[in-house]
Design an enzyme around this catalytic site. Structure first.
Site, PDB file in Angstrom:
ATOM      1  N   ASP A   1       0.879  -1.189   0.000  1.00 20.15           N
ATOM      2  CA  ASP A   1       0.000   0.000   0.000  1.00 20.15           C
ATOM      3  C   ASP A   1       0.913   1.235   0.000  1.00 20.15           C
ATOM      4  O   ASP A   1       0.900   2.033   0.909  1.00 20.15           O
ATOM      5  CB  ASP A   1      -0.964  -0.014   1.205  1.00 20.15           C
ATOM      6  CG  ASP A   1      -0.252   0.002   2.544  1.00 20.15           C
ATOM      7  OD1 ASP A   1       0.881  -0.520   2.622  1.00 20.15           O
ATOM      8  OD2 ASP A   1      -0.810   0.551   3.509  1.00 20.15           O
TER       9      ASP A   1
ATOM     10  N   ASP B   1       6.826   1.150   2.331  1.00 18.75           N
ATOM     11  CA  ASP B   1       6.593   0.184   1.251  1.00 18.75           C
ATOM     12  C   ASP B   1       7.577   0.453   0.108  1.00 18.75           C
ATOM     13  O   ASP B   1       8.072  -0.476  -0.528  1.00 18.75           O
ATOM     14  CB  ASP B   1       5.174   0.331   0.690  1.00 18.75           C
ATOM     15  CG  ASP B   1       4.105   0.207   1.748  1.00 18.75           C
ATOM     16  OD1 ASP B   1       3.418  -0.809   1.794  1.00 18.75           O
ATOM     17  OD2 ASP B   1       3.947   1.164   2.541  1.00 18.75           O
TER      18      ASP B   1
ATOM     19  N   VAL C   1       2.598  -6.346   2.949  1.00 15.48           N
ATOM     20  CA  VAL C   1       3.085  -5.312   3.865  1.00 15.48           C
ATOM     21  C   VAL C   1       2.087  -4.151   3.936  1.00 15.48           C
ATOM     22  O   VAL C   1       2.445  -3.032   4.288  1.00 15.48           O
ATOM     23  CB  VAL C   1       4.510  -4.827   3.472  1.00 15.48           C
ATOM     24  CG1 VAL C   1       5.514  -5.962   3.589  1.00 15.48           C
ATOM     25  CG2 VAL C   1       4.539  -4.234   2.070  1.00 15.48           C
TER      26      VAL C   1
ATOM     27  N   HIS D   1       9.217  -0.178   8.602  1.00 12.79           N
ATOM     28  CA  HIS D   1       8.589  -1.475   8.875  1.00 12.79           C
ATOM     29  C   HIS D   1       8.680  -2.490   7.722  1.00 12.79           C
ATOM     30  O   HIS D   1       9.143  -3.615   7.907  1.00 12.79           O
ATOM     31  CB  HIS D   1       7.095  -1.281   9.163  1.00 12.79           C
ATOM     32  CG  HIS D   1       6.767  -0.188  10.106  1.00 12.79           C
ATOM     33  ND1 HIS D   1       6.855  -0.327  11.470  1.00 12.79           N
ATOM     34  CD2 HIS D   1       6.324   1.085   9.889  1.00 12.79           C
ATOM     35  CE1 HIS D   1       6.469   0.793  12.063  1.00 12.79           C
ATOM     36  NE2 HIS D   1       6.148   1.668  11.124  1.00 12.79           N
ATOM     37  N   ASP D   2       8.162  -2.065   6.555  1.00  9.13           N
ATOM     38  CA  ASP D   2       7.955  -3.036   5.476  1.00  9.13           C
ATOM     39  C   ASP D   2       9.274  -3.599   4.948  1.00  9.13           C
ATOM     40  O   ASP D   2       9.343  -4.760   4.524  1.00  9.13           O
ATOM     41  CB  ASP D   2       7.160  -2.384   4.340  1.00  9.13           C
ATOM     42  CG  ASP D   2       5.779  -1.935   4.795  1.00  9.13           C
ATOM     43  OD1 ASP D   2       5.357  -2.333   5.907  1.00  9.13           O
ATOM     44  OD2 ASP D   2       5.108  -1.203   4.046  1.00  9.13           O
TER      45      ASP D   2
END
Ligand code: BDR
Ligand code: CA
Length: 313
Positions: A10, A15, A124, A242-243
């Protein structure tokens, strides 16, 4: 030997770093990207994904546009495309390439069914596309060796006190996926908040002199500014990406530390809607279903990003 993956995104600043890491890693074969409603609406997450591939000179990676709203809930009105951490459209030139025709869910089903059972799914973003594909064609399950999810939180959430964003946005979809019976690794906030990328690391990424290094530096600096202002981490001047940690965990599983435990998703709580419910009790009689990461190796993560994002297509 390379690992085949499909990245479900997303896109979003982190990402974008995950996409570049997956596309440029010599250890991964990125079969394609599927896009989903999440950090912003589906038009923008798809456009952003195309922008990233074009920016790093890999316009050949197919992008498939997916679900524009959660599995069974109305579109979240709380999505704020103007957040300081992501924004709506990424600051990259507009894409001249297009998404593939057809729906991402159909492409996922066709691709998995035609595969040798060797394509790892790496969602993710919210789990809408993956849950939809499982519901539409349960036979794909036998073809999925592993699902590596960025999502979830045990100790503390980010969208709410209880829930992490990817799970909170579509808890019903997350519930379908974590209970699907296939091997699952979850990279939650408990792990991603232990692997921060700092302003000094951004300077190193930029100094690589590659399109991927420069963009990763810029996006991460934006994240650091947003985190310092709105969600401070245990040290200032650093933020989770994060991703990208989920992608690195496929390349080198030792970058995270996991516990094999029973995990389910709260879909009906008043205060805890979208909570990732982790059963760490020794006396639990429920079978374990998720390898849940509670820690990460920050120096290793940063080293991996510097090594991979220093590459060009
Ligand atoms: C997750 O939510 C999104 O904002 C990020 O892209 C990441 O996938 C972190 O909670
Ligand atoms: Ca994401």
């Amino acid at each position: 030997m390379t690992t085949k993956i499909i990245l479900d995104v997303d896109t979003g600043t982190d990402d974008a770093v995950a996409l570049m890491t997956a596309a440029l890693s010599p250890d991964l074969e990125l079969i394609g990207a599927t896009t989903v409603n999440g950090n912003t609406g589906i038009d923008s997450t798809t456009e952003n994904t195309l922008r990233v591939f074009e920016w790093i000179g890999m316009p050949q990676v197919p992008v498939h546009r997916g679900m524009s709203r959660p599995l069974s809930r109305p579109q979240m009105t709380q999505i704020n495309p103007a957040t300081r951490i992501h924004g709506d459209l990424l600051d990259l030139p507009a894409a001249t390439i297009k998404a593939q025709p057809g729906h991402a869910v159909d492409w996922l089903i066709e691709t998995l069914m035609a595969s040798d059972g060797d394509i790892t799914l790496v969602p993710v973003g919210p789990l809408t596309n993956i849950a939809m594909a499982i519901q539409k064609e349960p036979a794909i399950l036998a073809k999925i060796p592993e699902i590596v999810i960025m999502g979830g939180a045990h100790d503390h959430g980010n969208s709410t006190a209880s829930a992490e964003f990817n799970i909170w946005l579509d808890p019903e979809a997350a519930r379908v996926v974590v209970n699907c019976g296939r091997p699952i690794r979850m990279v939650p906030l408990d792990a991603t908040h232990r692997a921060l990328v700092s302003l000094e690391d951004c300077a190193r990424l930029r100094a690589l002199g590659t399109p991927a290094g420069e963009a990763a530096a810029r996006f991460t600096e934006k994240r650091i500014e947003g985190y310092d202002a709105t969600q401070p981490m245990h040290r200032a001047g650093a933020a989770p990406v994060h991703d990208a940690l989920a992608v690195c965990a496929i390349i080198d599983p030792s970058v995270i530390t996991t516990h094999f435990i029973p995990v389910d998703i709260e879909t009906g709580g008043f205060l805890s809607d979208g909570r990732t419910v982790c059963d760490f009790r020794f006396r639990s009689r429920k079978p374990a279903n998720v390898h849940f990461a509670m820690d990460a190796d920050e120096p290793k993560f940063v080293r991996m990003l510097l090594e991979i994002l220093g590459r060009t297509a």
